[in-house]
Motif scaffolding. Structure first.
Motif, PDB file in Angstrom:
ATOM      1  N   LEU A 134      19.045 -11.296   4.427  1.00  0.00           N
ATOM      2  CA  LEU A 134      20.200 -10.401   4.292  1.00  0.00           C
ATOM      3  C   LEU A 134      20.517  -9.547   5.515  1.00  0.00           C
ATOM      4  O   LEU A 134      21.551  -8.886   5.552  1.00  0.00           O
ATOM      5  CB  LEU A 134      20.016  -9.507   3.052  1.00  0.00           C
ATOM      6  N   MET A 165      11.969 -17.168  -3.941  1.00  0.00           N
ATOM      7  CA  MET A 165      13.258 -17.047  -3.236  1.00  0.00           C
ATOM      8  C   MET A 165      13.297 -17.988  -2.035  1.00  0.00           C
ATOM      9  O   MET A 165      14.313 -18.651  -1.778  1.00  0.00           O
ATOM     10  CB  MET A 165      13.472 -15.602  -2.769  1.00  0.00           C
ATOM     11  N   SER A 177      12.679  -6.729  -4.760  1.00  0.00           N
ATOM     12  CA  SER A 177      12.232  -8.116  -4.990  1.00  0.00           C
ATOM     13  C   SER A 177      10.894  -8.402  -4.310  1.00  0.00           C
ATOM     14  O   SER A 177      10.497  -9.565  -4.188  1.00  0.00           O
ATOM     15  CB  SER A 177      13.289  -9.100  -4.488  1.00  0.00           C
ATOM     16  N   ARG A 202       9.105 -13.442  -3.773  1.00  0.00           N
ATOM     17  CA  ARG A 202       9.571 -13.776  -2.423  1.00  0.00           C
ATOM     18  C   ARG A 202       9.304 -15.252  -2.116  1.00  0.00           C
ATOM     19  O   ARG A 202      10.104 -15.915  -1.456  1.00  0.00           O
ATOM     20  CB  ARG A 202       8.905 -12.867  -1.394  1.00  0.00           C
ATOM     21  N   HIS A 259      13.938  -0.601   0.140  1.00  0.00           N
ATOM     22  CA  HIS A 259      14.496  -1.898  -0.293  1.00  0.00           C
ATOM     23  C   HIS A 259      13.381  -2.905  -0.652  1.00  0.00           C
ATOM     24  O   HIS A 259      13.228  -3.932  -0.003  1.00  0.00           O
ATOM     25  CB  HIS A 259      15.399  -2.485   0.813  1.00  0.00           C
ATOM     26  N   LEU A 261      14.610 -13.688  -8.898  1.00  0.00           N
ATOM     27  CA  LEU A 261      14.142 -12.319  -8.603  1.00  0.00           C
ATOM     28  C   LEU A 261      14.448 -11.330  -9.716  1.00  0.00           C
ATOM     29  O   LEU A 261      14.117 -10.142  -9.623  1.00  0.00           O
ATOM     30  CB  LEU A 261      14.712 -11.830  -7.263  1.00  0.00           C
ATOM     31  N   ARG A 320      23.028  -2.253  -3.734  1.00  0.00           N
ATOM     32  CA  ARG A 320      23.278  -2.132  -2.302  1.00  0.00           C
ATOM     33  C   ARG A 320      23.682  -0.699  -1.991  1.00  0.00           C
ATOM     34  O   ARG A 320      24.417  -0.077  -2.762  1.00  0.00           O
ATOM     35  CB  ARG A 320      24.415  -3.071  -1.861  1.00  0.00           C
ATOM     36  N   SER A 325      18.521 -14.529  -0.636  1.00  0.00           N
ATOM     37  CA  SER A 325      18.881 -13.261  -1.279  1.00  0.00           C
ATOM     38  C   SER A 325      19.845 -13.550  -2.409  1.00  0.00           C
ATOM     39  O   SER A 325      20.542 -14.576  -2.392  1.00  0.00           O
ATOM     40  CB  SER A 325      19.551 -12.309  -0.282  1.00  0.00           C
ATOM     41  N   VAL A 326      19.878 -12.639  -3.365  1.00  0.00           N
ATOM     42  CA  VAL A 326      20.904 -12.760  -4.402  1.00  0.00           C
ATOM     43  C   VAL A 326      22.187 -12.092  -3.903  1.00  0.00           C
ATOM     44  O   VAL A 326      23.291 -12.511  -4.239  1.00  0.00           O
ATOM     45  CB  VAL A 326      20.434 -12.169  -5.755  1.00  0.00           C
ATOM     46  N   GLY A 327      22.033 -11.056  -3.073  1.00  0.00           N
ATOM     47  CA  GLY A 327      23.202 -10.377  -2.511  1.00  0.00           C
ATOM     48  C   GLY A 327      23.813 -11.224  -1.409  1.00  0.00           C
ATOM     49  O   GLY A 327      23.110 -11.950  -0.700  1.00  0.00           O
TER      50      GLY A 327
HETATM   51  O1  LIG Z   1      19.859  -9.450  -2.351  1.00  0.00           O
HETATM   52  C1  LIG Z   1      18.655  -9.539  -2.548  1.00  0.00           C
HETATM   53  O2  LIG Z   1      18.088 -10.623  -2.740  1.00  0.00           O
HETATM   54  C2  LIG Z   1      17.817  -8.298  -2.585  1.00  0.00           C
HETATM   55  O3  LIG Z   1      18.499  -7.168  -2.256  1.00  0.00           O
HETATM   56  C3  LIG Z   1      16.627  -8.459  -1.689  1.00  0.00           C
HETATM   57  O4  LIG Z   1      15.700  -8.989  -2.447  1.00  0.00           O
END
Ligand SMILES: O=C(O)[C@H](O)CO
Length: 351
Positions: free
Chosen positions: A82, A328, A319, A325, A316, A130, A268, A105-107
């Motif tokens: 990210l 992910m 996750s 991790r 931050h 996550l 965020r 990342s999910v974001g």
């Molecule tokens: O977007 C995401 O994955 C989180 O903010 C970081 O794990």
């Protein structure tokens, strides 16, 4: 320690901070740049696939932008995290071969979706894997903030602990409370499921539209943004950062909240107007805030929010479990490979 069958040592180091896959010599394979040292499961998948030649920035620190722009040139795929802005400049530098961007990342607020769409580049991301980890941390942060745990350990360590006192370090409890969720998705549901055993009286949520399927899972009631502000004893922000949600948690929200309210953000930093939050916390407009995300990151140590006892700030880590991790990184690798094969990705962002 990462749970891995393959250590980085099995990869060939060719220069400081650069690791390449075994298949680099086979130059007909799609070329991939991995922008950060990612957990080993994802690396194993890339390496053992035999489907790509990849190079990785083998460091916990972000790759310098200039280096990144050089390294992506001619790539078919990019696996990023990210901190890398994937914008028009980067896509231009990568050139016409680029077909897939896979973010661990999910974001996805670091990706310029319009530019990716314009160029027909497919995007993978890492939702679901996550959810449990982020929900767990959100609950931990909520309890730490509302029961003033960080302040309390500080007092205990630094001599502030005198005799037992009737209202010293009193906080706010979840029993009989109303919990508001701003942006109801998988993570919001997982948070509510974990909070329910604490005898929460009512869950409410607000979003751009009603989400009956998810809401039914936690018996949450849809309310307007203003009603959520007015009714919540605890407010958890779970929405994605988009142009619509940028700065949505501002004076307008805080000024309508209860004096005893606890504000929690694990989505965020950009969804919060931090000057307004500082004002709300320092004047007692709301009781406390727990933030896992800020603007910028890292938040400078001299930032005014760090001076407030009623603001708990984490770097931050929502996750940050080894299992998550690794999951992910594996999903990001699988998204990338599927995209490069022209197949549906396990988790593809619809552009
Ligand atoms: O977007 C995401 O994955 C989180 O903010 C970081 O794990």
């Amino acid at each position: 320690m990462w749970c891995s069958r393959t250590a980085l040592g099995r990869l060939r180091r060719i220069a400081p901070c650069t690791v390449t896959g075994f298949h680099r010599a086979m130059s007909t394979l799609p070329k991939v740049y991995v922008t950060r040292k990612v957990p080993p499961d994802g690396l194993d998948i890339l390496r053992e696939s035999g489907q790509v030649q990849f190079e990785m920035w083998d460091s916990d620190e972000p790759v310098p932008r200039v280096e990144l722009l050089k390294k992506v040139k001619g790539c078919d795929g990019i696996l990023c995290v990210l901190t890398e802005k994937i914008d028009a400049q980067l896509l231009e530098a990568a050139g016409p071969n680029l077909k897939v961007v896979s973010t661990m990342s999910v974001g996805f607020d670091h990706l310029s979706l319009d530019d990716l769409k314009k160029r027909g580049i497919r995007v993978g991301y890492t939702p679901d894997v996550l959810t449990d980890c982020v929900a767990e941390l959100t609950v931990a942060l909520l309890l730490a903030t509302s029961r003033r745990l960080i302040e309390a350990t500080h007092e205990a360590k630094t001599g502030g602990w005198g005799t037992w006192r009737t209202s010293w370090l009193c906080g706010h409890e979840l029993a009989n409370s109303t919990v508001g969720i701003l942006g109801l998705g998988r993570i919001g549901v997982a948070i509510a499921e974990r909070l329910k055993p604490f005898k929460v009286k009512k869950f409410i949520y607000t979003d751009v539209e009603q989400r009956p399927e998810l809401a039914n899972m936690i018996e949450a009631e849809y309310v307007s943004f203003d009603d959520m502000a007015k009714q919540s004893d605890f407010l958890a922000v779970c929405c994605a950062l988009t142009p619509e949600t940028h700065g949505i948690c501002n004076w307008n929200l805080f000024s309508k909240m209860k004096k005893n309210a606890i504000f929690i953000n694990t989505s965020r930093g950009g969804v919060v107007n931090q000057e307004d939050l500082y004002e709300a916390l320092s004047t007692g407009l709301i009781a406390g805030a727990g933030l896992d995300v800020t603007t910028p990151e890292p938040l400078p140590t001299h930032h005014p929010l760090f001076t407030l006892k009623n603001c708990a700030i984490l770097p931050h880590i929502a996750s940050a479990s080894y299992t998550t991790r690794n999951a992910m990184s594996a999903l990001a690798a699988n998204n990338l490979l599927a995209g490069l094969r022209g197949e549906p990705m396990p988790k593809e962002l619809k552009l």
